[in-house]
Design an enzyme around this catalytic site. Structure first.
Site, PDB file in Angstrom:
ATOM      1  CB  SER A 243     -11.945   0.381   2.383  1.00 27.87           C
ATOM      2  OG  SER A 243     -11.161  -0.628   1.852  1.00 27.87           O
ATOM      3  CG  ASP A 471      -4.309   1.822   1.948  1.00 27.61           C
ATOM      4  OD1 ASP A 471      -4.449   0.583   1.905  1.00 27.61           O
ATOM      5  OD2 ASP A 471      -5.200   2.588   2.339  1.00 27.61           O
ATOM      6  CG  HIS A 499      -7.016  -0.153   4.458  1.00 28.72           C
ATOM      7  ND1 HIS A 499      -7.021   0.503   3.239  1.00 28.72           N
ATOM      8  CD2 HIS A 499      -8.226  -0.767   4.554  1.00 28.72           C
ATOM      9  CE1 HIS A 499      -8.167   0.279   2.636  1.00 28.72           C
ATOM     10  NE2 HIS A 499      -8.921  -0.471   3.410  1.00 28.72           N
TER      11      HIS A 499
END
Length: 529
Positions: A243, A471, A499
């Site tokens: 991320s 995602d 995610h």
């Protein structure tokens, strides 16, 4: 809103929600670690270097030599004697290395097969603001056996977060009120409250954190990561970032291309985008994920949301409008506001295995009970039932993001932005449009040296960029873009929901990432699993 967050960080903290609901975490983890397996694709290509040239402790600036020469004093962690903890000293301001210093919290999980150990794998879970020490300590809930066997897993709390000189902006009660505010104000009083809240937040950062508030940028965190690499005795950095951790990793590769060894960037952020473009992308990503959740409910039959996907989405919109007009009861004397309801809805979208929690939360909320939805919102913010916070991630995210990009759209211009955001997300678009106000009230000026015009990582070894097609938080298009922008970028695609990709039940992805980190085998660019 929180820009990006590593999926397994949510897995860990959702234990609180599952416990409150009388569910076993192991049951859900079992579902998370199984599922969408596809055959392993061939992996070919040149292996990255494992021995970058030069002394591991050679500093990029002679004035930084005292920091690069330090050794880590590993001790058993107070919270868990099976793990080792240490403190790393770095300059508060890299333009003044002889000035004030801060300490970075570091945690190491030693390789389970010392005789087969390859070195240190530095990891970051994203946020920005999520503590990397907790991520590393999560062990086999986060990383698979092949990595745990061959690498010391090393997590650190980036400056301004967790145990690393945490930035502080509000009291716990103030932070709870700040997070509960209406994220898409539709009345003048609500707009004024939003602006006042942001200004009070950034005033508080300066009052409560002092000079630190101006020194929690991604560039400075990446420089800390190179000091950590040297203290670990590694000639090159081997890294797994998820991320926001992909932005941190890409920034490192730009600053230290000759030290970037095997880097995996999972759930990639497009580092070229403006704040507006990032928010538009996330609006589309969460709409895509919410639509997939509703479709799953409808396909299962007797869906409580409606008979069609559009009916389900309309029901969620209507519910948010109802809560906006009149909050509903939540645990204790709290009320579920529209702000908390929004965060409660998006939290389970990070992991498709938690969609059932969203269904339970919405069904209860439709009946006037906001307990479960509030628990999910609190989980998102790392808030405990007592009203305290387990970390400062909900403050650090604003402080870090706004140093990286201090832009803020005037409130009077937001209504003109709404149509574009509603096109990207008819269900949640207004919230993302209003998030453009973002850094209103920021008082500190970041040093120009903390801003990079572009990130290409020219001269670095191959960098594995990983994206998941549905995602919600880091849309797949961002992974495509980052892989293209990085000169040594190689794209690996996971077809699926949720995610990030690693350890999400796709054997093809897991083996490709582990093959890259352990064997140095670079997948073909564009490999899809």
């Amino acid at each position: 809103m929180r820009s990006v967050k590593q999926v397994v960080a949510i897995v860990v903290v959702l234990a609180m929600v599952l416990s409150a609901l009388g569910l076993a975490l192991a049951l859900v983890l079992g579902g998370l670690l199984g599922g969408d397996e596809t055959p392993q694709q061939p992996r070919t290509g040149p292996a990255p270097s494992t021995t970058p040239s030069g002394d591991a402790t050679e500093p990029p600036d002679p004035a930084l030599a005292p920091f690069y020469d330090q050794s880590l004093d590993w001790q058993a962690c107070e919270s868990d004697a099976d793990h080792e903890c240490a403190r790393l000293q770095v300059p508060l301001d890299y333009t003044d290395p002889g000035g004030e210093t801060i300490e970075i919290a570091v945690l190491r999980v030693p390789a389970s097969e010392p005789g087969q150990r390859l070195g240190s794998l530095v990891v970051n879970p994203g946020g920005p603001g999520a503590p990397g020490t907790s991520y590393a300590a999560a062990g086999d809930a986060v990383f698979r056996a092949p990595l745990l066997a061959r690498y010391d897993i090393v997590g650190f709390d980036p400056r301004g977060t967790g145990g690393s000189a945490p930035v502080d902006c509000l009291s716990d009660d103030q932070l709870t009120d700040f997070l509960a505010a209406d994220p898409s104000p539709d009345e003048p009083a609500e707009v004024e409250a939003l602006v006042a809240g942001l200004e009070a937040f950034f005033d508080g950062c300066v009052e409560r954190s002092g000079d630190l508030a101006a020194h929690v940028s991604t560039v400075e965190a990446a420089k800390d990561m190179d000091v950590l690499r040297a203290a670990l005795g590694e000639g090159g950095l081997t890294y797994l970032g998820a991320s926001y951790g992909t932005k941190l990793g890409a920034t490192y590769a730009e600053l230290f291309p000759d030290r970037a060894d095997r880097l995996v960037l999972d759930g990639a952020v497009d580092v070229s985008l403006t704040s507006r473009e990032l928010n538009l992308g996330q609006a589309a990503g969460f709409e895509r994920a919410l639509r997939a959740y509703v479709a799953d409910c409808v396909e299962a039959g007797a869906c409580f949301l409606g008979e069609t996907v559009q009916e389900g989405l309309d029901r969620i919109v209507a519910f948010l409008e109802e809560v906006d007009r009149e909050p509903i009861p939540a645990p204790g004397e709290r009320e579920l506001t529209v702000g908390s309801a929004f965060y409660g809805i998006i939290t389970p979208l990070y992991v498709s295995d938690y969609w059932f929690l969203l269904s339970q939360a919405l069904e209860a909320a439709f009946a006037g009970d906001g307990t479960t939805l509030m628990l999910l919102a609190d989980t998102y913010a790392s808030r405990t039932p007592s009203g305290s916070y387990t970390d400062n991630s909900s403050e650090a995210i604003y402080a870090i993001n706004c140093l990286d990009d201090p832009s803020s759209t005037p409130v009077e211009e937001i209504p003109a932005q709404v149509p574009d955001f509603l096109e990207a997300s008819p269900t949640l678009g207004e919230v993302f449009a209003w998030s453009l106000v973002g850094c209103r009230g920021l008082e500190v000026e970041p040093d120009p040296s903390t801003r990079l015009d572009e990130i290409t990582a020219d001269g670095a070894a191959p960098i594995l960029v990983v994206g998941t097609t549905r995602d919600p938080a880091t849309p797949y298009e961002w992974a495509e873009a980052l892989a293209d922008q990085l000169e040594p970028g190689v794209l690996l695609t996971r077809e699926g929901d949720g995610h990030t990709a690693y350890n999400s039940g796709n054997a093809c992805v897991d083996e490709a990432i582990e093959g890259f980190l352990i064997e140095g085998t670079v997948p073909d660019d564009g490999t899809t699993c």
